[in-house]
Design a protein around this motif. Structure first.
Motif, mmCIF file in Angstrom:
data_model
loop_
_atom_site.group_PDB
_atom_site.id
_atom_site.type_symbol
_atom_site.label_atom_id
_atom_site.label_comp_id
_atom_site.label_asym_id
_atom_site.label_seq_id
_atom_site.Cartn_x
_atom_site.Cartn_y
_atom_site.Cartn_z
ATOM 1 N N THR A 42 1.036 -1.208 0.158
ATOM 2 C CA THR A 42 0.000 -0.031 -0.031
ATOM 3 C C THR A 42 0.787 1.339 -0.076
ATOM 4 N N LEU A 43 2.146 1.239 0.628
ATOM 5 C CA LEU A 43 2.950 2.387 0.753
ATOM 6 C C LEU A 43 3.816 2.423 -0.664
ATOM 7 N N GLU A 44 3.633 1.489 -1.729
ATOM 8 C CA GLU A 44 4.238 1.671 -2.662
ATOM 9 C C GLU A 44 5.868 1.800 -2.744
ATOM 10 N N ASN A 45 6.681 1.256 -1.826
ATOM 11 C CA ASN A 45 7.597 1.383 -1.680
ATOM 12 C C ASN A 45 8.702 0.020 -1.668
ATOM 13 N N CYS A 46 7.914 -0.721 -2.554
ATOM 14 C CA CYS A 46 8.557 -2.087 -2.867
ATOM 15 C C CYS A 46 9.330 -2.842 -1.568
ATOM 16 N N ALA A 47 8.470 -2.654 -0.529
ATOM 17 C CA ALA A 47 9.163 -3.284 1.077
ATOM 18 C C ALA A 47 7.926 -3.569 1.760
ATOM 19 N N TYR A 48 7.995 -4.649 2.596
ATOM 20 C CA TYR A 48 7.075 -4.969 3.531
ATOM 21 C C TYR A 48 6.939 -4.041 4.752
ATOM 22 N N ASP A 49 5.913 -3.522 5.073
ATOM 23 C CA ASP A 49 5.795 -2.587 6.447
ATOM 24 C C ASP A 49 4.512 -3.010 7.083
ATOM 25 N N VAL A 50 4.877 -3.169 8.138
ATOM 26 C CA VAL A 50 4.151 -3.712 9.227
ATOM 27 C C VAL A 50 2.580 -3.096 9.158
ATOM 28 N N GLY A 51 1.353 -3.925 8.983
ATOM 29 C CA GLY A 51 0.038 -3.578 8.943
ATOM 30 C C GLY A 51 -0.304 -3.858 7.297
ATOM 31 N N GLU A 52 0.642 -4.133 6.316
ATOM 32 C CA GLU A 52 0.354 -4.204 4.990
ATOM 33 C C GLU A 52 -0.243 -5.685 5.046
ATOM 34 N N PRO A 53 -1.610 -5.842 4.327
ATOM 35 C CA PRO A 53 -2.288 -7.161 4.120
ATOM 36 C C PRO A 53 -1.624 -8.096 3.446
ATOM 37 N N TRP A 54 -1.797 -9.397 3.796
ATOM 38 C CA TRP A 54 -1.233 -10.647 3.151
ATOM 39 C C TRP A 54 -2.345 -10.525 2.065
ATOM 40 N N MET A 55 -1.724 -11.330 0.851
ATOM 41 C CA MET A 55 -2.507 -11.646 -0.252
ATOM 42 C C MET A 55 -2.894 -12.989 -0.541
ATOM 43 N N PRO A 56 -4.097 -13.474 -0.033
ATOM 44 C CA PRO A 56 -4.516 -15.033 -0.252
ATOM 45 C C PRO A 56 -4.344 -15.373 -1.649
ATOM 46 N N ASN A 57 -4.380 -16.737 -1.491
ATOM 47 C CA ASN A 57 -4.822 -17.335 -3.137
ATOM 48 C C ASN A 57 -3.572 -17.139 -4.186
ATOM 49 N N THR A 58 -2.542 -16.929 -3.678
ATOM 50 C CA THR A 58 -1.586 -16.645 -4.663
ATOM 51 C C THR A 58 -0.422 -17.974 -4.751
ATOM 52 N N SER A 59 0.116 -18.434 -5.794
ATOM 53 C CA SER A 59 0.846 -19.634 -6.010
ATOM 54 C C SER A 59 1.971 -19.047 -5.753
ATOM 55 N N ILE A 60 2.817 -19.854 -4.624
ATOM 56 C CA ILE A 60 4.371 -19.553 -4.500
ATOM 57 C C ILE A 60 5.009 -20.884 -5.184
ATOM 58 N N ILE A 61 5.749 -20.786 -6.218
ATOM 59 C CA ILE A 61 6.578 -21.934 -6.989
ATOM 60 C C ILE A 61 7.872 -21.972 -6.860
ATOM 61 N N LEU A 62 8.309 -22.984 -6.709
ATOM 62 C CA LEU A 62 9.815 -23.439 -6.490
ATOM 63 C C LEU A 62 10.179 -24.587 -7.826
ATOM 64 N N GLU A 63 10.989 -24.127 -8.536
ATOM 65 C CA GLU A 63 11.489 -25.045 -9.591
ATOM 66 C C GLU A 63 12.913 -24.903 -9.826
ATOM 67 N N LEU A 64 13.303 -26.196 -9.743
ATOM 68 C CA LEU A 64 14.864 -26.418 -9.787
ATOM 69 C C LEU A 64 15.200 -26.776 -11.377
#
Length: 598
Positions: A42-64
Motif C-alpha cells: 500500500t505504501l508503494e515502496n517495494c518493501a513490506y511494512d507492518v500492517g500491510e495485508p497479506w494476499m491470499p490464494n497466490t501460488s508460490i512456486i519453486l522450480e529446480l
C-alpha cells in the motif's frame, strides 16, 4: 475507496538466504526450503511494512533446473520443502496467481544451488494494485444433447483487493432449456433468467454453484445452444489506463421477420468517433461501417430473418481492458436455418461481468478431448488477436474402476499471454497452479469418479480456462495445444490438438472475397452513381438473381430482378449518401458492397 497504482513489473524484496554447512552430506540429501509471502504494497515502496495485508490464494512456486523438480503452495504463509536432485544448479522462486483483470505482477527470483549446503529462503513479493473489488464470472458445461440433462457450472470470482458485498449472479438460459434444479437457491425472473444470491466474496476468492437443465428434444444436432451468466455489482474498477471508461455491448434478438442488432454504450462517457463494425450473413460480408455513441446511447441495425447466421462484431473503445471487440451472433431466425457457422465467429460479449457459453448440440457426448472457442474461420481457424480464447477440457473415466484422483496438465500454447490465464468453471472442485514455463495444472483430489460402465453420467466432467493471444503476436502465427489427463497413477490420456491462426483484420478481407461472386463475374458500375446503377453477372446464365438496396439502418429500399445477365437499379429518387447492395442468386446471398449516391 482507496486506489493505489498498479505496476506491471514489481521488485522482490526481503530475500534472506541461510546456508548451514552439513558435513558428509551428498548432493542427494541437500534440502531446499522456501517460505513465500505475498503482500499488498500500500505504501508503494517495494518493501513490506507492518500492517500491510497479506494476499491470499497466490501460488508460490519453486522450480529446480534442469530437472524441473519443485513444488507449489498457496500464500500467504507458504512453505515448500524439497530435496534437490543430483545435477540441479539453479532454483527459481516466483509468485503466480494474481490473474485479475487489470494485470498482475509476475515475480521471479533465481539463485544458484550450492553443492553441499541446505537452503532456507524467505521471499516477500510486493504487489501494487487497485484496492477495490473486481468481479468476474464464468459459465461452462459439457456438450449439450437433446432430451438429456444439461449441467452448467458457474464460477464467480473476486480478483480485486477488497471484498465484494451483496454479490449475485443472473443466468440467462437458452430458451430451449428447462430449469430443473440448482445447488443453491434460485429465484426465477422473466425470459428464462434465474438469480442466485452469493453474498460476500472475499478478495481473491471464488464461489461456485451448479445448474441442471433439460434440453428440448426438438433441438437438432448442430444447432447452437447458448446460455449467459452475468455477475453484479457490475462496476468496473481498474487502474488508470488509456481507456476513457466507455464500454459497448453488442446484442442480437430474433423478432418476427427481422434480426435486430443493438450496440449500447453502457457508460456515461461518449465513445471515440469512427469505431468500426462488421455485419456478416453466414460467411459473407453484409455491411462494414463505423459508429459513434454518446453517453448511454444505442444504435440499432435490422436485417432480414431469412434463416442465415448473422454476426455483428464492433470495436470497443481504444484501451478497453475487456478486449478489442464486442460480438453478437444469432442463428435459426427464419426458415431453412443454416448451421455450422455460429461457432466460427467470436461470441464473447467482451465484458468482464458477462460470460457466454455456446456449443453445438450433439447426439453423443465427448470424452477426454479439448474444444477451443471460437472455432475460427475456415480450415485455418482464423481469428483476430484481439479476441479472448476459451478452452473446454472434457474428461471421462473409461477405465474399469473408480478414479479417486484426477489431474489435467496443459502446456500453455505458445502465442498466448501467460499472465492472462483465468481458470474457469468446472464440474468438480479443483486446485489450480501455473508455473513459470506455462504448465497449467488442474488437480482434483478425492474426485471419486465412477467408471463409465457402472455410471456413465457421473463418470464425466469438464473444466474450462481462458487466455488472450499476446498483443504483439505476428499475423500468421499458429496457436495450438492439447491436454494430458491423469487418472490416479495410470499413464496419461492425450487429448486431440486444437489450433488457431492469427490474422490481422481478416474478417473484412475474407468475407468480402466470396469465391462464388468471383466465379459469377459480378460487376457494378458506375459507383458513385447519380441516376442508374448497372449490375452485370457474366456467368449467371439462366439463373434467377436480384439486387437489393438497403440503407444504413438495414431497411430494404429497393429490389430489382435481373433480365439475363444484367440488372438496372434506379437511384434517382434517393437522397445523396451511402447505401449497401446485396446480390442474391437463386435466393442465396453471394455478394454485398457499398453504393454511393451523389
Amino acid at each position: 475507496m482507496k486506489r493505489t497504482r498498479l505496476r506491471i513489473s514489481c521488485a522482490i524484496v526481503g530475500i534472506f538466504l541461510v546456508f548451514g554447512a552439513i558435513v558428509g552430506l551428498t548432493a542427494q540429501s541437500i534440502k531446499c526450503s522456501v517460505t513465500g509471502r505475498v503482500f499488498l504494497d500500500t505504501l508503494e515502496n517495494c518493501a513490506y511494512d507492518v500492517g500491510e495485508p497479506w494476499m491470499p490464494n497466490t501460488s508460490i512456486i519453486l522450480e529446480l533446473v534442469p530437472s524441473g523438480a519443485g513444488g507449489t503452495v498457496v500464500s500467504p504463509f507458504a512453505v515448500i520443502q524439497i530435496y534437490v536432485p543430483p545435477g540441479d544448479t539453479l532454483a527459481r522462486v516466483y509468485a503466480q496467481g494474481l490473474n485479475h483483470p487489470g494485470g498482475s505482477c509476475t515475480l521471479l527470483y533465481e539463485f544458484s544451488v550450492p553443492g553441499d549446503q541446505d537452503i532456507d529462503l524467505t521471499a516477500y513479493f510486493p504487489v501494487q494494485a487497485v484496492d477495490c473489488p473486481q468481479l468476474r464470472v464464468d459459465i461452462s458445461g459439457p456438450t449439450p444433447q437433446p432430451c438429456l440433462i444439461q449441467p452448467y457450472s458457474v464460477r464467480s470470482c473476486n480478483y480485486g483487493l477488497s471484498e465484494a458485498e451483496d454479490v449475485y449472479t443472473e443466468v440467462q438460459l437458452d430458451p430451449r432449456l428447462t430449469f430443473q434444479s440448482s445447488s443453491i437457491p434460485a429465484t426465477p425472473l422473466p425470459d428464462n433468467r434465474w438469480r442466485f444470491e452469493l453474498g460476500t466474496i472475499q478478495s481473491f476468492d471464488c464461489s461456485a454453484f451448479t445448474i441442471s437443465c433439460l434440453l428440448d428434444c426438438a433441438v437438432a444436432a448442430g444447432e447452437v445452444v447458448c446460455s449467459e451468466a452475468r455477475i453484479f455489482p457490475d462496476t468496473v474498477c481498474l487502474p488508470d489506463t488509456s481507456w476513457n471508461g466507455a464500454r459497448v455491448l453488442a446484442q442480437a434478438i430474433c423478432s418476427g421477420d427481422s434480426v435486430h442488432f443493438t450496440l449500447t454504450n453502457q457508460s456515461l462517457i461518449p465513445t471515440a468517433p469512427a469505431l468500426d463494425y462488421i455485419i456478416a450473413e453466414d460467411l459473407i460480408m453484409y455491411r462494414q461501417d463505423v459508429y459513434q455513441l454518446g453517453a448511454g446511447d444505442s444504435v440499432k441495425f435490422s436485417v432480414e430473418a431469412n434463416g442465415a447466421t448473422w454476426h455483428l462484431r464492433a470495436r470497443q473503445q481504444p484501451g478497453y481492458p475487456g478486449g478489442w471487440f464486442t460480438n453478437a451472433t444469432i442463428e435459426g431466425c427464419g426458415t431453412n436455418p443454416s448451421t455450422g457457422i455460429f461457432l466460427q465467429y467470436p461470441f464473447s460479449a467482451g465484458q468482464f461481468n458477462r460470460s457466454r457459453e455456446c456449443q453445438a448440440a450433439q447426439l453423443t457426448n465427448s470424452a477426454n478431448d479439448v474444444t477451443a472457442f471460437p472455432i475460427g474461420y475456415g480450415s485455418a481457424h482464423l481469428i483476430e488477436r484481439g479476441n479472448e480464447l476459451e478452452y473446454l477440457v472434457q474428461f471421462q473415466n473409461t477405465g474399469t474402476d473408480t478414479a479417486h484422483t484426477l489431474e489435467i496438465r496443459i502446456a500453455l500454447p505458445a502465442g498466448l499471454d501467460p499472465g492472462s490465464v483465468i481458470p474457469g468453471a468446472s464440474s468438480h472442485p479443483y486446485t489450480f497452479s501455473q508455473n513459470q514455463n506455462g504448465l497449467l495444472r488442474f488437480v482434483y483430489e478425492a474426485i471419486n469418479l465412477p467408471d463409465s460402465t457402472v455410471n456413465p453420467a457421473n463418470s464425466r466432467g469438464f473444466v474450462s480456462y481462458r487466455a488472450w493471444p499476446l498483443p504483439d503476436i505476428p499475423s500468421g502465427s499458429v496457436i495450438s495445444g492439447n491436454a494430458e489427463i491423469y487418472f490416479d497413477t495410470l499413464p496419461p490420456i492425450s487429448t486431440n490438438t486444437v489450433f488457431h491462426t492469427i490474422e490481422e483484420a481478416f474478417l473484412a478481407s475474407v468475407l468480402s472475397t466470396n469465391p462464388v461472386a468471383q466465379q459469377l463475374k459480378l460487376e457494378v458500375f458506375p459507383n458513385p452513381a447519380s441516376r442508374y446503377v448497372q449490375f452485370q453477372c457474366g456467368a449467371c446464365g439462366t439463373a434467377n438473381w436480384q439486387v437489393n438496396l438497403v440503407d444504413m439502418a438495414g431497411r430494404m429500399l429497393k429490389t430489382t430482378r435481373a433480365t439475363g445477365n444484367q440488372a438496372d437499379l434506379d437511384c434517382q429518387d434517393l437522397p445523396a449518401g451511402l447505401y449497401f447492395f446485396q446480390v442474391r442468386v437463386e435466393d442465396q446471398l453471394v455478394s454485398t458492397g457499398k453504393l454511393i449516391v451523389n
